[in-house]
Design a protein around this motif. Structure first.
Motif, PDB file in Angstrom:
ATOM      1  N   PRO A 117       0.838  -1.209   0.000  1.00 19.81           N
ATOM      2  CA  PRO A 117       0.000   0.000   0.000  1.00 19.81           C
ATOM      3  C   PRO A 117       0.866   1.250   0.000  1.00 19.81           C
ATOM      4  CG  PRO A 117      -0.813  -1.598   1.592  1.00 19.81           C
ATOM      5  CD  PRO A 117       0.504  -2.123   1.097  1.00 19.81           C
ATOM      6  N   GLY A 118       0.491   2.202  -0.822  1.00 23.48           N
ATOM      7  CA  GLY A 118       1.237   3.452  -0.886  1.00 23.48           C
ATOM      8  C   GLY A 118       2.392   3.430  -1.866  1.00 23.48           C
ATOM      9  N   MET A 119       2.578   2.314  -2.561  1.00 24.47           N
ATOM     10  CA  MET A 119       3.660   2.255  -3.542  1.00 24.47           C
ATOM     11  C   MET A 119       3.412   3.277  -4.644  1.00 24.47           C
ATOM     12  SD  MET A 119       4.673  -0.921  -6.014  1.00 24.47           S
ATOM     13  CE  MET A 119       5.703  -0.644  -7.441  1.00 24.47           C
ATOM     14  N   ARG A 120       4.457   4.024  -4.994  1.00 29.67           N
ATOM     15  CA  ARG A 120       4.329   5.071  -6.010  1.00 29.67           C
ATOM     16  C   ARG A 120       5.175   4.715  -7.226  1.00 29.67           C
ATOM     17  NH1 ARG A 120       5.113  10.887  -3.378  1.00 29.67           N
ATOM     18  NH2 ARG A 120       4.737  11.409  -5.560  1.00 29.67           N
ATOM     19  N   ALA A 121       4.538   4.778  -8.393  1.00 34.32           N
ATOM     20  CA  ALA A 121       5.233   4.425  -9.625  1.00 34.32           C
ATOM     21  C   ALA A 121       6.423   5.348  -9.881  1.00 34.32           C
ATOM     22  CB  ALA A 121       4.259   4.494 -10.806  1.00 34.32           C
ATOM     23  N   ASP A 122       6.366   6.586  -9.345  1.00 33.99           N
ATOM     24  CA  ASP A 122       7.465   7.543  -9.545  1.00 33.99           C
ATOM     25  C   ASP A 122       8.771   7.036  -8.942  1.00 33.99           C
ATOM     26  OD1 ASP A 122       5.605   9.157 -10.716  1.00 33.99           O
ATOM     27  OD2 ASP A 122       5.382  10.510  -9.011  1.00 33.99           O
ATOM     28  N   TYR A 123       8.664   6.210  -7.911  1.00 33.77           N
ATOM     29  CA  TYR A 123       9.851   5.720  -7.217  1.00 33.77           C
ATOM     30  C   TYR A 123      10.208   4.292  -7.618  1.00 33.77           C
ATOM     31  CZ  TYR A 123       9.091   9.757  -4.181  1.00 33.77           C
ATOM     32  OH  TYR A 123       8.920  11.026  -3.699  1.00 33.77           O
ATOM     33  N   LEU A 124       9.675   3.837  -8.744  1.00 36.22           N
ATOM     34  CA  LEU A 124       9.891   2.454  -9.146  1.00 36.22           C
ATOM     35  C   LEU A 124      11.367   2.128  -9.323  1.00 36.22           C
ATOM     36  CD1 LEU A 124       8.762  -0.269  -9.963  1.00 36.22           C
ATOM     37  CD2 LEU A 124       8.515   0.584 -12.306  1.00 36.22           C
ATOM     38  N   GLN A 125      12.148   3.065  -9.886  1.00 32.54           N
ATOM     39  CA  GLN A 125      13.567   2.805 -10.093  1.00 32.54           C
ATOM     40  C   GLN A 125      14.282   2.608  -8.756  1.00 32.54           C
ATOM     41  OE1 GLN A 125      14.874   2.520 -13.389  1.00 32.54           O
ATOM     42  NE2 GLN A 125      16.410   1.489 -12.144  1.00 32.54           N
ATOM     43  N   GLN A 126      13.871   3.365  -7.736  1.00 35.46           N
ATOM     44  CA  GLN A 126      14.447   3.175  -6.403  1.00 35.46           C
ATOM     45  C   GLN A 126      14.106   1.799  -5.862  1.00 35.46           C
ATOM     46  OE1 GLN A 126      13.487   6.221  -3.578  1.00 35.46           O
ATOM     47  NE2 GLN A 126      14.255   7.897  -4.842  1.00 35.46           N
ATOM     48  N   TYR A 127      12.839   1.383  -6.022  1.00 32.73           N
ATOM     49  CA  TYR A 127      12.430   0.071  -5.525  1.00 32.73           C
ATOM     50  C   TYR A 127      13.214  -1.041  -6.226  1.00 32.73           C
ATOM     51  CZ  TYR A 127       8.290   2.750  -4.019  1.00 32.73           C
ATOM     52  OH  TYR A 127       7.446   3.675  -3.463  1.00 32.73           O
ATOM     53  N   LEU A 128      13.376  -0.912  -7.536  1.00 30.60           N
ATOM     54  CA  LEU A 128      14.060  -1.954  -8.299  1.00 30.60           C
ATOM     55  C   LEU A 128      15.533  -2.047  -7.915  1.00 30.60           C
ATOM     56  CD1 LEU A 128      12.544  -1.467 -11.881  1.00 30.60           C
ATOM     57  CD2 LEU A 128      11.964  -3.226 -10.204  1.00 30.60           C
ATOM     58  N   SER A 129      16.196  -0.897  -7.766  1.00 32.97           N
ATOM     59  CA  SER A 129      17.626  -0.929  -7.437  1.00 32.97           C
ATOM     60  C   SER A 129      17.844  -1.518  -6.048  1.00 32.97           C
ATOM     61  CB  SER A 129      18.233   0.476  -7.525  1.00 32.97           C
ATOM     62  OG  SER A 129      17.711   1.343  -6.536  1.00 32.97           O
ATOM     63  N   ARG A 130      16.959  -1.199  -5.111  1.00 30.99           N
ATOM     64  CA  ARG A 130      17.070  -1.770  -3.762  1.00 30.99           C
ATOM     65  C   ARG A 130      16.879  -3.278  -3.809  1.00 30.99           C
ATOM     66  NH1 ARG A 130      12.814  -2.648  -0.231  1.00 30.99           N
ATOM     67  NH2 ARG A 130      13.432  -3.132   1.912  1.00 30.99           N
ATOM     68  N   TYR A 131      15.874  -3.738  -4.516  1.00 34.71           N
ATOM     69  CA  TYR A 131      15.609  -5.174  -4.635  1.00 34.71           C
ATOM     70  C   TYR A 131      16.799  -5.902  -5.256  1.00 34.71           C
ATOM     71  CZ  TYR A 131      13.905  -9.446  -6.846  1.00 34.71           C
ATOM     72  OH  TYR A 131      13.771 -10.749  -7.279  1.00 34.71           O
ATOM     73  N   LEU A 132      17.308  -5.384  -6.367  1.00 32.17           N
ATOM     74  CA  LEU A 132      18.409  -6.057  -7.062  1.00 32.17           C
ATOM     75  C   LEU A 132      19.680  -6.042  -6.218  1.00 32.17           C
ATOM     76  CD1 LEU A 132      17.769  -4.688 -10.655  1.00 32.17           C
ATOM     77  CD2 LEU A 132      17.509  -7.061  -9.909  1.00 32.17           C
ATOM     78  N   PHE A 133      19.917  -4.949  -5.502  1.00 30.77           N
ATOM     79  CA  PHE A 133      21.106  -4.872  -4.657  1.00 30.77           C
ATOM     80  C   PHE A 133      21.056  -5.928  -3.560  1.00 30.77           C
ATOM     81  CE2 PHE A 133      23.578  -3.321  -1.065  1.00 30.77           C
ATOM     82  CZ  PHE A 133      24.760  -2.927  -1.671  1.00 30.77           C
ATOM     83  N   ILE A 134      19.937  -6.003  -2.862  1.00 30.84           N
ATOM     84  CA  ILE A 134      19.809  -6.956  -1.761  1.00 30.84           C
ATOM     85  C   ILE A 134      19.929  -8.387  -2.264  1.00 30.84           C
ATOM     86  CG2 ILE A 134      18.208  -7.845  -0.013  1.00 30.84           C
ATOM     87  CD1 ILE A 134      17.121  -4.960   0.228  1.00 30.84           C
ATOM     88  N   LYS A 135      19.319  -8.674  -3.404  1.00 28.77           N
ATOM     89  CA  LYS A 135      19.321 -10.032  -3.939  1.00 28.77           C
ATOM     90  C   LYS A 135      20.674 -10.415  -4.553  1.00 28.77           C
ATOM     91  CE  LYS A 135      15.202 -11.312  -2.875  1.00 28.77           C
ATOM     92  NZ  LYS A 135      14.970 -12.448  -1.957  1.00 28.77           N
ATOM     93  N   SER A 136      21.499  -9.432  -4.873  1.00 30.86           N
ATOM     94  CA  SER A 136      22.773  -9.718  -5.538  1.00 30.86           C
ATOM     95  C   SER A 136      23.933  -9.844  -4.563  1.00 30.86           C
ATOM     96  CB  SER A 136      23.093  -8.619  -6.557  1.00 30.86           C
ATOM     97  OG  SER A 136      22.106  -8.562  -7.569  1.00 30.86           O
ATOM     98  N   CYS A 137      23.738  -9.470  -3.303  1.00 31.56           N
ATOM     99  CA  CYS A 137      24.841  -9.440  -2.343  1.00 31.56           C
ATOM    100  C   CYS A 137      24.633 -10.471  -1.242  1.00 31.56           C
ATOM    101  CB  CYS A 137      24.953  -8.050  -1.695  1.00 31.56           C
ATOM    102  SG  CYS A 137      25.173  -6.708  -2.866  1.00 31.56           S
ATOM    103  N   GLU A 138      25.683 -11.191  -0.933  1.00 29.18           N
ATOM    104  CA  GLU A 138      25.620 -12.131   0.186  1.00 29.18           C
ATOM    105  C   GLU A 138      25.667 -11.388   1.523  1.00 29.18           C
ATOM    106  OE1 GLU A 138      28.517 -15.195  -0.060  1.00 29.18           O
ATOM    107  OE2 GLU A 138      27.987 -15.764  -2.106  1.00 29.18           O
ATOM    108  N   THR A 139      26.346 -10.260   1.558  1.00 27.75           N
ATOM    109  CA  THR A 139      26.440  -9.447   2.779  1.00 27.75           C
ATOM    110  C   THR A 139      26.022  -8.017   2.437  1.00 27.75           C
ATOM    111  OG1 THR A 139      28.779  -9.073   2.295  1.00 27.75           O
ATOM    112  CG2 THR A 139      28.248 -10.854   3.820  1.00 27.75           C
ATOM    113  N   PRO A 140      24.723  -7.758   2.318  1.00 27.12           N
ATOM    114  CA  PRO A 140      24.246  -6.446   1.854  1.00 27.12           C
ATOM    115  C   PRO A 140      24.745  -5.259   2.664  1.00 27.12           C
ATOM    116  CG  PRO A 140      22.453  -8.033   1.817  1.00 27.12           C
ATOM    117  CD  PRO A 140      23.605  -8.691   2.525  1.00 27.12           C
ATOM    118  N   LEU A 141      24.823  -5.405   3.998  1.00 21.81           N
ATOM    119  CA  LEU A 141      25.252  -4.268   4.812  1.00 21.81           C
ATOM    120  C   LEU A 141      26.699  -3.902   4.506  1.00 21.81           C
ATOM    121  CD1 LEU A 141      24.255  -2.368   7.097  1.00 21.81           C
ATOM    122  CD2 LEU A 141      25.382  -3.912   8.706  1.00 21.81           C
ATOM    123  N   HIS A 142      27.555  -4.895   4.447  1.00 20.83           N
ATOM    124  CA  HIS A 142      28.959  -4.656   4.101  1.00 20.83           C
ATOM    125  C   HIS A 142      29.056  -4.013   2.716  1.00 20.83           C
ATOM    126  CE1 HIS A 142      33.244  -5.477   3.340  1.00 20.83           C
ATOM    127  NE2 HIS A 142      32.845  -5.923   2.167  1.00 20.83           N
TER     128      HIS A 142
END
Length: 333
Positions: free
Chosen positions: A271-296
């Motif tokens: 709820p509240g997802m905004r299409a204007d920020y879709l690129q932000q959502y996608l980059s966050r998703y891909l970053f988390i899924k691509s890294c074994e240690t996301p915080l590092h």
């Protein structure tokens, strides 16, 4: 991307909270170990190492220099904040709150309410820091290499991510995304499409941009993919109206990219997802899924995007304060 962890870097969400909650000095050391803050700073006037004042988090020179053609001396007045030019520049947040905010932002079910209540951030600060973090992941995404290669199987597909519910209410554009995934390594890309345009004129340039020539592309029978062989790709087609996996050639399927779509929609649709920020959502998703240690990886990427003024001068623990040269004439002056 390197996934080796620094000393004190732990991938467990609750362990990070227990280790750094309220621990500003420990958080500063954590940030230095990842290159976010400088380990040393050189005076631009004297070209010599500065001293660090911990109580004010300031690097300063203060060396006494002789004034030309006189017997007088003067002190170098150069000083600079520990945060100058870094990912933390301009922030008034305590260092431990930065670490804990990023730790929470890198979780699947992150939300503003948690950091506002548990860390003590304002709603404005939380929104701002979401944007700062998104800038890091978007920069990371822009610098990723193309996937695939000679003989490498890449599954591609497109999916509808956002549409207007019941054709009523606020007018929301349909948002389609296009993506691909390497079957073995699971490297992936996802990009939003303009409107609902899924023609060959739109998809073929994206395929050329994100998938290396010589790759084996597996897709459904969408018309836009028909001429992939003419662009230097081997093309395998599965007819989804008949089967999801070819009964005669089991390697012909798009199960992996379909799984990405299910995961992506569960990850970012809320709820509240905004299409204007879709690129932000996608980059966050891909970053988390691509890294074994996301915080590092997040903080090392933040250091690359905003290199501290002193740079990562050398490996190893934080050096001790640099002793200042004593000048006996300074007292009389």
């Amino acid at each position: 991307m390197e996934d080796a962890r620094c000393a004190g870097c732990n991938p467990h969400y609750y362990k990070i909270i227990s280790d750094y909650l309220g621990e500003n000095e420990k958080s500063l050391l954590f940030l230095r170990e990842h290159g976010v803050l400088p380990r040393s700073v050189s005076c631009p006037h004297c070209n010599l190492p500065c001293k660090y004042r911990e109580d004010r988090h300031v690097w300063y020179c203060g060396r006494w220099k002789k004034i030309a053609k006189t017997k007088r001396r003067k002190s170098c007045v150069f000083s600079t904040s520990d945060y100058t030019g870094t990912f933390l520049q301009g922030t008034h947040l305590e260092p431990f709150k930065v670490v804990l905010f990023v730790n929470h932002w890198l979780q699947k079910h992150w939300d503003h309410e948690t950091v506002i209540k548990c860390i003590g951030m304002s709603k404005t600060s939380s929104v701002d820091w979401r944007s700062f973090c998104s800038e890091v992941t978007q920069n990371w995404l822009q610098n990723q290499n193309s996937i695939g290669g000679a003989g490498v199987i890449v599954e591609i597909d497109e999916t509808l991510l956002v549409r207007r519910k019941y054709n009523r209410g606020r007018q929301l554009s349909q948002v389609w995304v296009f993506g691909g995934i390497e079957r073995d390594s699971k490297k992936k890309f996802v990009v939003p499409l303009v409107g609902s345009d899924r023609s060959a004129d739109t998809l073929i340039p994206l395929i050329k941009q994100f998938i290396l020539p010589g790759s084996v592309i597996c897709s459904d029978g969408w018309a836009a993919y028909r001429n992939l062989k003419q662009h230097g790709y081997e093309h395998l087609v599965i007819n989804h109206s008949e089967n999801f996996v070819d009964p005669h050639f089991p390697h012909i399927h798009t199960q992996n990219i379909e799984r990405v779509w299910r995961d992506l929609k569960e990850f970012i649709k809320r709820p509240g997802m905004r299409a204007d920020y879709l690129q932000q959502y996608l980059s966050r998703y891909l970053f988390i899924k691509s890294c074994e240690t996301p915080l590092h990886n997040f903080f090392t990427e933040a250091a690359r995007l905003y290199p501290p003024q002193g740079g990562r001068a050398r490996e190893g623990p934080l050096p001790p304060p640099i002793p200042m040269e004593e000048d006996s004439s300074s007292e009389s002056e």
